[in-house]
Design a protein around this motif. Structure first.
Motif, PDB file in Angstrom:
ATOM      1  N   GLY A  31       0.478  -1.152   0.051  1.00 20.03           N
ATOM      2  CA  GLY A  31       0.438  -0.113   0.113  1.00 20.03           C
ATOM      3  C   GLY A  31       1.293   1.075  -0.197  1.00 20.03           C
ATOM      4  O   GLY A  31       2.225   1.175   0.205  1.00 20.03           O
ATOM      5  N   ALA A  32       0.485   2.811  -0.189  1.00 15.00           N
ATOM      6  CA  ALA A  32       1.359   3.273   0.063  1.00 15.00           C
ATOM      7  C   ALA A  32       0.573   4.724   0.367  1.00 15.00           C
ATOM      8  O   ALA A  32      -1.397   4.721   1.027  1.00 15.00           O
ATOM      9  N   GLU A  33       1.265   5.923   0.148  1.00 14.80           N
ATOM     10  CA  GLU A  33      -0.280   7.315   1.125  1.00 14.80           C
ATOM     11  C   GLU A  33      -0.984   7.956  -0.353  1.00 14.80           C
ATOM     12  O   GLU A  33      -0.374   7.029  -1.144  1.00 14.80           O
ATOM     13  N   PRO A  34      -2.724   8.622   0.149  1.00 10.68           N
ATOM     14  CA  PRO A  34      -2.561   8.109   1.975  1.00 10.68           C
ATOM     15  C   PRO A  34      -3.325   7.426   2.518  1.00 10.68           C
ATOM     16  O   PRO A  34      -3.664   6.852   0.858  1.00 10.68           O
ATOM     17  N   ALA A  35      -2.831   6.683   3.263  1.00  9.11           N
ATOM     18  CA  ALA A  35      -2.910   5.507   3.702  1.00  9.11           C
ATOM     19  C   ALA A  35      -3.712   6.093   5.560  1.00  9.11           C
ATOM     20  O   ALA A  35      -3.111   7.082   5.895  1.00  9.11           O
ATOM     21  N   ALA A  36      -4.467   5.153   5.928  1.00 11.67           N
ATOM     22  CA  ALA A  36      -4.924   5.984   7.357  1.00 11.67           C
ATOM     23  C   ALA A  36      -3.751   5.432   8.724  1.00 11.67           C
ATOM     24  O   ALA A  36      -2.994   4.104   8.671  1.00 11.67           O
ATOM     25  N   PRO A  37      -3.599   6.236   9.583  1.00 14.18           N
ATOM     26  CA  PRO A  37      -2.732   6.449  10.383  1.00 14.18           C
ATOM     27  C   PRO A  37      -2.085   5.123  11.079  1.00 14.18           C
ATOM     28  O   PRO A  37      -1.113   4.345  11.987  1.00 14.18           O
ATOM     29  N   HIS A  38      -3.378   4.429  11.876  1.00 15.23           N
ATOM     30  CA  HIS A  38      -3.487   2.956  12.523  1.00 15.23           C
ATOM     31  C   HIS A  38      -3.232   2.072  12.042  1.00 15.23           C
ATOM     32  O   HIS A  38      -2.508   1.092  12.749  1.00 15.23           O
ATOM     33  N   ILE A  39      -2.967   1.342  10.933  1.00 14.75           N
ATOM     34  CA  ILE A  39      -2.764   0.438   9.887  1.00 14.75           C
ATOM     35  C   ILE A  39      -0.858  -0.165   9.298  1.00 14.75           C
ATOM     36  O   ILE A  39      -0.973   1.591   8.373  1.00 14.75           O
ATOM     37  N   ILE A  40      -0.851  -0.260   9.454  1.00 13.33           N
ATOM     38  CA  ILE A  40       0.307  -1.071   9.079  1.00 13.33           C
ATOM     39  C   ILE A  40       0.208  -2.039   8.547  1.00 13.33           C
ATOM     40  O   ILE A  40       0.227  -3.666   9.102  1.00 13.33           O
ATOM     41  N   HIS A  41       0.584  -2.402   6.664  1.00 11.59           N
ATOM     42  CA  HIS A  41       0.692  -4.414   6.204  1.00 11.59           C
ATOM     43  C   HIS A  41       1.830  -3.723   5.794  1.00 11.59           C
ATOM     44  O   HIS A  41       2.388  -3.899   5.010  1.00 11.59           O
ATOM     45  N   PHE A  42       2.229  -5.398   5.581  1.00  7.92           N
ATOM     46  CA  PHE A  42       4.148  -5.500   5.458  1.00  7.92           C
ATOM     47  C   PHE A  42       3.963  -7.373   4.563  1.00  7.92           C
ATOM     48  O   PHE A  42       2.953  -8.312   5.402  1.00  7.92           O
TER      49      PHE A  42
END
Length: 385
Positions: free
Chosen positions: A286-297
């Protein structure tokens, strides 16, 4: 060792005040809101106060909020209710390829009933192009349903721009699944031209079994169930007064804390993203713009269940993808949709932040991920990979 819960996108720990409110309403206001005696009238007043509170906090004045059992019911009522109500206008619906299961499965069912659904692809960043929405519109289009924040990779869709586009098509309703965005990122249903908004209380530190559906002034819905006139006739059955009041309080508390929460989460997300970007084993999705509370890897080639259990052994709770589909042993549909190969799409890990997290918690998480990467690399060498 303190347990670290990094699965807030699946469910959040309720505010203590929400728990207290729910218990108090259960104890004191047990009368049926439809009863005409004083107890029933007081319960009915509590529901309307809660409805007005939600409307005030979310800045809506031209529609009505309906209380449901959660995001899944809200999505079902919004999409099916609109499709059935406006079928005489047309049978075409537009959505995206990365929607939550509670939208995708509804679309599949509607297709069996003769509706035509366009599933828009997304860019490699995880965002749908506004031009793609424009190009998909036809004379038969009656509904566009696009989520606000993706539940898996956190991308924020251009809902405001899509709403602006659809303002030129007064016969098309616009729905957004805002389960991952209510109380977390800016959302302006009236200002953005959104007719239907779905939300869920347990995603913003409210009780489970409670949800929200905004029905704008120009949207008419066909009820999915019959049996009473509760909730403007759209959701028959005795209202869950304790959950409704508690869920309204959760909205208020989440909105009041949203700005500060966003600031802290942006800092924590940056800290974690920098670690992942520097890793030779992990890759961000994923990439910005994105919600600050979710990180995916992803850890390409490694089963995510293995990593989840190894993290749990270290007192860290995370997830692979949407809680509704996390038990499926299949590549992520979202990651495939953004162009990831099978190795990446089958090895995703989601970290979702909450109010309790600190920089020290992220350090502990990154140290655990570093240990995992080394252990898994050793396993790979032993297997001759």
């Amino acid at each position: 060792m303190k347990e670290l819960y990094f699965d807030h996108s699946a469910s959040t720990p309720p505010y203590e005040e929400v728990i207290q409110t729910m218990a108090e309403v259960m104890r004191l206001h047990y009368a049926n809101p439809s009863s005409i005696h004083a107890g029933g009238s007081e319960a009915a007043k509590l529901i309307e106060r809660s409805r007005n509170l939600v409307a005030k906090q979310l800045g809506t004045s031209r529609g009505r909020w309906i209380f449901t059992s959660g995001g899944t019911e809200s999505n079902n009522l919004a999409i099916k209710g609109a499709a059935k109500q406006y079928r005489s206008r047309g049978n075409h619906i537009i959505t995206t390829a990365i929607e939550h299961a509670s939208v995708m499965e509804v679309m599949k069912q509607l297709e069996t009933e003769g509706f035509r659904v366009t599933y828009l692809p997304v860019l490699p960043t995880g965002h749908v192009a506004v031009d793609a929405v424009r190009d998909a519109l036809t004379e038969d289009t009656i509904l566009v349903s696009i989520m606000h924040v993706n539940n898996e990779i956190g991308t924020i869709q251009p809902i405001e721009e899509i709403g602006r586009l659809l303002s030129g098509y007064p016969h098309i309703l616009f729905h957004t699944d805002a389960v991952q965005s209510l109380g977390k990122v800016k959302l302006d249903p009236d200002g953005w031209g959104i007719d239907l908004v779905s939300g869920s209380a347990h995603k913003l530190r409210g009780p489970r079994g409670a949800g929200y559906l905004y029905v704008g002034e120009r949207a008419l819905l066909t009820p999915l169930a019959q049996g009473g006139e509760q909730e403007a006739g759209l959701r028959p059955g005795t209202e869950n007064v304790p959950a409704i009041v508690a869920s309204a309080k959760a909205v208020r508390m989440s909105i009041e804390a949203m700005e500060e929460r966003q600031r802290r989460h942006c800092e924590l997300k940056k800290q974690l993203n920098e670690f992942i970007a520097a890793s030779d084993k992990l890759s961000l999705n994923g990439a910005e713009p994105a919600a600050p509370h979710i990180i995916h890897f992803s850890y390409p080639g490694m089963k995510p269940e293995v990593m989840i259990h190894m993290l749990e052994e270290r007192g860290i709770l995370a997830s692979t993808k949407s809680a509704c589909s996390s038990k499926e042993d299949k590549p992520s549909k979202v990651l495939l949709a953004i162009g990831k190969d099978a190795a990446h799409a089958s090895s995703g890990i989601r970290i979702s932040l909450g109010d309790e997290h600190t920089s020290e918690d992220i350090v502990r998480l990154t140290e655990a991920l570093d240990e995992l990467a080394k252990e898994l690399a050793t396993l790979e060498r032993r297997r001759g990979r």
